[in-house]
Design a protein around this motif. Sequence first.
Motif, mmCIF file in Angstrom:
data_model
loop_
_atom_site.group_PDB
_atom_site.id
_atom_site.type_symbol
_atom_site.label_atom_id
_atom_site.label_comp_id
_atom_site.label_asym_id
_atom_site.label_seq_id
_atom_site.Cartn_x
_atom_site.Cartn_y
_atom_site.Cartn_z
ATOM 1 N N LEU A 1 46.367 44.435 31.568
ATOM 2 C CA LEU A 1 45.861 45.508 32.433
ATOM 3 C C LEU A 1 46.852 46.662 32.546
ATOM 4 C CD1 LEU A 1 44.384 43.367 35.367
ATOM 5 C CD2 LEU A 1 43.136 44.440 33.474
ATOM 6 N N LEU B 1 38.350 46.872 38.365
ATOM 7 C CA LEU B 1 38.163 45.516 37.857
ATOM 8 C C LEU B 1 37.397 44.654 38.857
ATOM 9 C CD1 LEU B 1 39.007 43.555 35.519
ATOM 10 C CD2 LEU B 1 40.988 42.975 36.933
ATOM 11 N N GLY C 1 36.196 40.522 38.128
ATOM 12 C CA GLY C 1 36.957 40.823 36.912
ATOM 13 C C GLY C 1 38.304 40.127 36.903
ATOM 14 N N TRP C 2 38.950 40.087 38.072
ATOM 15 C CA TRP C 2 40.243 39.395 38.178
ATOM 16 C C TRP C 2 40.052 37.906 37.891
ATOM 17 C CZ3 TRP C 2 45.231 40.426 38.068
ATOM 18 C CH2 TRP C 2 46.126 39.444 38.475
#
Length: 191
Positions: free
Chosen positions: A27, A174, A178-179
């Motif tokens: 990221l 995110l 998403g994490w």
Amino acid sequence: MTDPAILEAAQAEADIRRWLERAVIGLNLCPFAKAVHVKGQIHYATYLDTHEGRLIDALLAEARALVALDAEVRDTTLLIAPHALTDFLDFNDFTERAERKLARAGFEGVLQLASFHPHFQFAGTEADDITNATNRAPYPTLHLLREDSMDRAVEAFPEAEAIFERNIETLEALGPAGWTALDVGPGSATS
């Protein structure tokens, strides 16, 4: 037969490497991490005990080992403590004490200490605020960084002061799902 402690330490290191590769580097939460990772200049140490006093001793030993080597060999150290300081507030207090110990041991101006924890929470945020993920790792982890290396990296990186704001934007985009999809929790490196 392999010693269970060796297997446990190897699993913790694999989990931290996966987190580093997928979250921190993947990221781009720390634009300086990729270069030292690719060059093999990150040292991983695992502390399997629960005693925080001995963790301070381990941190000081890692600090001495780090400065004893050239940065081209070992630029930074991640000390992983999967069984110690599982409560974030205790970990946060410990980190402050560790910084004072490092300074008293002569590392002030030489090393910086960064900290990561599975339940990391910035002051003024809610526990489930996604921006806390910038400092969330699978295990309590103490990161020793060389000040000289950080100074050079910041000097070479345009607008280094904007990293934190960019990280917040990245994590908000995110989102929690998403994490979670990054799959960077404990034991994830075996899946």
